[in-house]
Design an enzyme around this catalytic site. Structure first.
Site, short mmCIF file in Angstrom:
data_model
loop_
_atom_site.label_atom_id
_atom_site.label_comp_id
_atom_site.label_asym_id
_atom_site.label_seq_id
_atom_site.Cartn_x
_atom_site.Cartn_y
_atom_site.Cartn_z
N ASP A 139 0.72 -0.96 -0.07
CA ASP A 139 0.44 0.07 0.27
C ASP A 139 0.88 1.20 -0.22
O ASP A 139 2.09 1.27 -0.07
CB ASP A 139 -1.08 -0.25 1.22
CG ASP A 139 -0.21 0.43 2.39
OD1 ASP A 139 0.82 -0.84 2.68
OD2 ASP A 139 -0.22 1.32 3.10
N CYS A 381 12.46 -23.91 23.28
CA CYS A 381 12.49 -22.15 23.47
C CYS A 381 12.18 -22.28 25.18
O CYS A 381 13.44 -23.00 25.61
CB CYS A 381 11.00 -21.46 22.86
SG CYS A 381 11.92 -19.58 23.13
N HIS A 494 11.63 -21.72 17.36
CA HIS A 494 10.39 -22.45 17.54
C HIS A 494 9.87 -24.06 15.67
O HIS A 494 9.78 -22.49 14.71
CB HIS A 494 9.14 -21.75 17.20
CG HIS A 494 8.89 -20.99 18.29
ND1 HIS A 494 8.49 -21.72 19.76
CD2 HIS A 494 10.09 -20.15 19.52
CE1 HIS A 494 8.99 -20.86 20.55
NE2 HIS A 494 10.10 -19.86 20.67
N GLU A 496 7.94 -25.99 15.96
CA GLU A 496 6.35 -26.06 15.87
C GLU A 496 6.15 -24.89 14.99
O GLU A 496 4.52 -25.39 14.92
CB GLU A 496 6.40 -26.72 17.18
CG GLU A 496 5.73 -25.88 18.54
CD GLU A 496 7.14 -24.53 18.76
OE1 GLU A 496 8.07 -24.58 17.56
OE2 GLU A 496 6.71 -23.58 19.25
#
Ligand SMILES: NC(=O)CC[C@H](N)C(=O)O
Length: 534
Positions: A139, A381, A494, A496
């Site tokens: 934008d 983590c 992370h 996952e």
């Protein structure tokens, strides 16, 4: 936010609310709630300061395909660059960043002249996105068209564009480039033009992408050329100056020098086909548990990863372990999740570790689980911080590993890449040699490993040793380690949260994968357990 009860301000606020209301009504959307602060005046001994009236709108909308994402970076292999002036107004500099740097407010601000046209254009763009015809888009807002064009080039290297803005009229180039008339720049297939035309949308084809880091602009009155590598640094400078305050001059400089050079290059495993694992419904699913504490997060992501890999997954909260409701006796795979357990008070996972150490039943359940030889664990983590704090990795070392605060002295949240070493981990050994993208989000992710590197089972390292690709300054550039059996794995990144193509902030072009290569780690865990049962 408005400084009400000051001369002229109430009338201006009324006008602003009326305009918002009329615009919303003509778009057919509602503004369900509002929060205002109407005392925006600060009094000092020697005078008063009134904050300018400001309307901030947060919008939410229905999304029926989260994978149909248009990113703000031009594609070298994509189509032409188009521009649409959504405001339909003349280019006006009032209230712009450009005016502000000249210490001016200006007199005229751009408006949206035709709400109906705005709506049609918006819906047509949605149609183009759904049809897969748009490769990039951004934008136009703060900083105007030039900022949008540059930002479309910043996120890649050797990327630039040649633009001809003659079609936008022959007004002053400063107005064209810096006015903040709401608009959009996008890159699309030529076939998009027919759809735009059919819907009566006024668009301009303004240029093409090329592979040199230059932005060249021309209109009826001249030619200009901008060096993208230089301007990327100019653009990043504000962050750098803030970084200096948070992280100090050394780390701030390191980030400033490296942020543009830590290019994400992956190397996927050769056998990776991108397909979701096929689970044999006739076979029983081995049992897994997700361990969490108050303040945990990502438990759904981890549960999903385990479930998709073929596990029967159980949600285990610390209260279940503390009360003895859960003993982990029938569980073969546990995952301790990420998050901010106990709000990181006294340090990440310190309180969580305490909940195991000082609650007999919880302690017993975990000790028994780690004693068994048919079990696997992964600590992600905060979960990594937990298992390290409990001394479960390198149990035989006199001086245990520790998780320390990041060298940058702040929480780091980035998408980075990791290389997988030759390793003994049940979950990750088959991925050795790969370099994969992953999310990182932590404040205390620095592995402090007191002995020589060969005393550890380092499973994965950050793809670049330097900050910010290595976000924490870990010893030996470590991102993951396992215990000596390879059954217990801890990691700061992370995986996952990096399980699907659409999770990644950057994925190899042209792929349509159902899962990312990280899925294999969870499948390996299930296959190891199944093999054991035989
Ligand atoms: N994402 C996480 O698990 C963060 C862990 C911990 N709260 C930290 O900041 O280091």
């Amino acid at each position: 936010m408005w400084a009400c009860k000051n001369e002229g301000e109430d009338a201006r606020l009324y006008q602003a609310v009326k305009a918002c209301s009329e615009f919303a009504i003509s778009l057919g959307i509602n503004i369900p709630t509002g929060k205002d602060s109407l005392s925006m005046k600060q009094k000092y001994k020697d005078g008063e300061v009134i904050a300018p009236g400001t309307v901030i709108i947060s919008a939410a909308g229905h999304c029926d395909d989260i994978t149909a994402v248009v990113e703000p970076v031009l594609r070298k292999s994509g189509g032409a660059i188009y521009y649409i002036n959504l405001s339909g107004d003349r280019y006006k500099l009032g209230g712009s960043s450009f005016a502000q740097i000249l210490n001016k407010v200006g007199t005229e601000t751009p408006d949206i002249l035709d709400a109906g046209q705005f709506k049609t254009t918006f819906n047509t763009l949605q149609e183009l996105i759904k049809a897969g015809k748009v490769q990039a888009g951004h934008d136009i807002g703060s900083g105007g068209l030039i900022t949008t064009l540059l930002e479309l080039c910043f996120a890649d290297r050797n990327l630039g564009a040649s633009l001809d803005l003659s079609a936008l009229g022959d007004q002053d180039i400063i107005e064209t480039l810096f006015a903040e008339n709401i608009g959009i720049v996008f890159q699309a297939d030529a076939s998009a033009e027919a759809i735009l035309k059919a819907n009566g949308v006024v668009y301009h084809q303004i240029g093409t992408v090329n592979e040199t880091a230059q932005l060249t602009v021309k209109n009826a009155s001249g030619n200009w050329s901008f060096d993208i590598d230089h301007l990327r640094d100019v653009w990043f400078k504000t962050s750098y100056l803030l970084d200096e305050k948070q992280s100090g001059p050394v780390k701030a400089k390191e980030r400033f020098d490296n942020y543009k050079n830590h290019v994400l290059n992956y190397s996927f495993p050769l056998n990776f086909d991108g397909k979701k694992p096929v689970i044999d419904a006739a076979k029983p699913r081995p049992k897994a548990a997700v361990l969490r504490e108050k303040g945990s997060n990502s438990e759904r992501e981890l549960a999903n990863a385990m479930y998709l890999a073929g596990f029967d997954v159980k949600d285990v909260h610390m209260t279940d372990l503390i009360s003895g409701r859960e003993t982990l006796e029938d569980i073969q795979f546990i995952g301790a999740v990420g998050g901010f357990s106990n709000s990181d008070v006294l340090g990440s996972a310190k309180g969580w570790a305490g909940a195991f150490l000082y609650n007999e039943k919880a302690k017993q359940a975990l000790t028994n689980f780690f004693k068994r030889e048919d079990t696997l664990s992964v600590g992600v983590c905060n979960g990594c911080q937990l298992f390290v704090e409990l001394g479960l990795i390198n149990e035989d070392h006199e001086e245990k590993p520790k998780m320390l605060h990041n060298d940058s002295a702040k929480h780091e949240s980035i998408f980075t890449s990791l290389t997988i070493q030759e390793n003994n981990s049940v979950m990750l050994s088959t991925l050795a040699g790969s370099t994969l993208g992953v999310w990182v989000s932590h404040g205390e992710g620095k592995f402090h490993l007191p002995y020589a590197e060969d005393q550890y089972h380092i499973v994965s390292k950050y793809a670049y040793e330097t900050y910010p690709a290595n976000p924490n300054g870990s010893d030996y550039n470590t991102a993951m380690i396992s215990d000596q059996t390879g059954r217990h794995l801890v990691m700061m990144p992370h995986i996952e949260r990096s399980l699907f193509q659409w999770h990644w902030a950057n994925y190899p072009e042209g792929r349509k994968d159902e899962v990312s290569p990280w899925m294999e780690a969870f499948v390996n865990a299930r296959e190891w357990i199944e093999k054991l049962a035989k």
